[in-house]
Design an enzyme around this catalytic site. Structure first.
Site, PDB file in Angstrom:
ATOM      1  N   THR A  50      49.237   4.816  29.988  1.00 25.56           N
ATOM      2  CA  THR A  50      49.458   4.299  28.626  1.00 25.56           C
ATOM      3  C   THR A  50      50.253   5.295  27.780  1.00 25.56           C
ATOM      4  OG1 THR A  50      47.284   3.279  28.904  1.00 25.56           O
ATOM      5  CG2 THR A  50      48.313   2.995  26.787  1.00 25.56           C
ATOM      6  N   LYS A 103      41.530   5.668  25.274  1.00 26.02           N
ATOM      7  CA  LYS A 103      42.863   6.144  25.706  1.00 26.02           C
ATOM      8  C   LYS A 103      43.954   5.568  24.814  1.00 26.02           C
ATOM      9  CE  LYS A 103      44.201   2.141  27.727  1.00 26.02           C
ATOM     10  NZ  LYS A 103      45.398   1.343  27.445  1.00 26.02           N
TER      11      LYS A 103
HETATM   12  O1  LIG Z   1      50.184  -1.940  26.430  1.00 24.42           O
HETATM   13  P1  LIG Z   1      48.925  -1.215  26.009  1.00 24.42           P
HETATM   14  O2  LIG Z   1      49.226   0.074  25.307  1.00 24.42           O
HETATM   15  O3  LIG Z   1      48.004  -2.103  25.248  1.00 24.42           O
HETATM   16  O4  LIG Z   1      48.155  -0.803  27.355  1.00 24.42           O
HETATM   17  C1  LIG Z   1      47.872  -1.788  28.296  1.00 24.42           C
HETATM   18  C2  LIG Z   1      46.876  -1.326  29.335  1.00 24.42           C
HETATM   19  O5  LIG Z   1      45.668  -0.941  28.720  1.00 24.42           O
HETATM   20  C3  LIG Z   1      47.388  -0.281  30.284  1.00 24.42           C
HETATM   21  O6  LIG Z   1      46.440  -0.058  31.305  1.00 24.42           O
END
Ligand SMILES: O=P(O)(O)OC[C@H](O)CO
Ligand SMILES: NC(=O)c1ccc[n+]([C@@H]2O[C@H](COP(=O)([O-])OP(=O)(O)OC[C@H]3O[C@@H](n4cnc5c(N)ncnc54)[C@H](O)[C@@H]3O)[C@@H](O)[C@H]2O)c1
Length: 340
Positions: A251, A194
């Site tokens: 995200t 994702k």
């Molecule tokens: O801040 P990010 O893009 O690394 O996302 C953090 C987490 O995976 C969200 O669930």
């Protein structure tokens, strides 16, 4: 609930937020930090300003720079290091590991050199057996968890007993709900992949391409995640759950996402090195794009968004040209193109 000792590695933003959940659940939390300075800050000021500015930590959280101190007598270990550091952190833990413990990781990525999933790296280093490993994933920004915003995650393990033990540690009735799942492959792949789509969503927003395009990226991004996931042995239903759609949505849309923010800066024309310098925190999606690009080839799976993002990140393709390439792809039937 009886008090359990949990050793946590390391005190980045997500590790610290999960320490807080465990301490709020009355567990004994000892977090290992690389720097003495960070340990002193956590122990004396109950803060972690660099990774979670303005948060007040539960004073019961204790930090140490000694791996032995952290792990001695621990019921479980929690690893929340960046994917690039996971093997090195696990190697340090090895001599204090004992077979009564289990390990939960909350890392979203691959080992780029071997293309191994995170639980495979842990099993390889600790030789603990996959039934002693669980993965915690789902829509969960550290900044919201530390503020006790209602959050729901999934914990998967090859052993449902281990998943249930981990669920007992983390779940509470006020702000942190945990589901179990036995599909480790699906949960790990969903959490890692994702981040690629979130980089793409940020890029699209940076280019001011609007909400229609972003919704399309999320939807078609899910289609390619499912394609690779099922080819690698995941249960397709996992991608409709918290680790899949749930994490993809948060995200790609949250102001807290480092992957979205990095993508947005790249879309606005900032060089990648400069973006990473400004972020100061891990942006897993960049390494993951490289790993997924290779995995897609290996499993003969089409991942057009990942492919174009790879060219933007590693071959200096202009982001606008990448979008043109995606829009101009050969005509398709939507349903035939999704392998749920
Ligand atoms: O801040 P990010 O893009 O690394 O996302 C953090 C987490 O995976 C969200 O669930
Ligand atoms: N931040 C979140 O909201 C969030 C939520 C879910 C999952 N995750 C995942 O958690 C993992 C960690 O992310 P984070 O947000 O906590 O990162 P971060 O950038 O906030 O913190 C990284 C931490 O790792 C430490 N570190 C870096 N290299 C190291 C090494 N070689 N050895 C030991 N320690 C090292 C740093 O000192 C720092 O404490 C990532 O895989 C991320 O995708 C993060």
């Amino acid at each position: 609930m009886s008090v359990k000792k949990v050793a946590v590695f390391v005190a980045g933003s997500w590790g610290t937020a999960l320490c807080q959940v465990l301490a709020d659940n009355q567990h004994e939390v000892v977090v290992w930090t690389r720097s003495e300075q960070q340990a002193v800050e956590i122990n004396e000021r109950h803060t972690n300003e660099k990774y979670l500015p303005n948060a007040v930590l539960n004073p019961a959280i204790r930090a140490t720079t000694s791996v032995e101190d952290a792990m001695k007598g621990a019921y479980a270990c929690l690893i929340v290091a960046p994917s690039a550091a996971l093997r090195a952190v696990a190697a340090q833990m090895k001599q204090y590991w004992h077979s009564d413990m289990f390990i939960v990781h909350a890392v979203k990525g691959f080992e780029t050199e071997t293309l191994a999933r995170m639980s495979e790296v842990l099993n390889d280093e600790l030789q603990c057996g996959e039934e002693r490993i669980a993965v915690l994933s789902g829509p969960s920004h550290a900044e919201e968890v530390i503020s006790q915003c209602p959050t729901t995650v999934v914990i998967a393990s090859a052993s449902l007993e281990t998943a249930a033990k981990a669920q007992d540690l983390f779940m509470n009735d006020s702000y942190f709900r945990v589901y179990t799942n036995s599909d480790v492959v699906g949960v790990e792949l969903a959490g890692a992949l994702k981040n690629i789509i979130a980089l793409g969503a940020g890029l699209s927003d940076g280019l001011k391409f609007g909400d229609n395009g972003k919704a399309a990226l999320i939807t078609r991004g899910l289609a390619e995640i499912v394609r690779l996931g099922t080819a690698m042995g995941a249960n397709p239903l996992t991608f409709a759950g918290l680790a899949g759609v749930g994490d993809l949505v948060v995200t790609c849309t949250s102001q807290h996402s480092r992957n979205w923010r990095a993508g947005s800066m790249i879309g606005q024309g900032m060089p990648i090195d400069e973006v990473l310098k400004q972020m100061g925190m891990v942006v897993e999606g960049i390494r993951t794009t490289k790993a997924a690009h290779i995995l897609a080839e290996k499993h003969d799976v089409q991942m057009p968004i990942t492919e174009q993002l790879y060219r933007v990140l590693f071959e200096q393709l202009d982001p606008k040209t990448a979008v043109e390439k995606l829009m101009g792809r050969v005509r398709k039937n939507e349903i035939e193109d999704i392998s749920f």
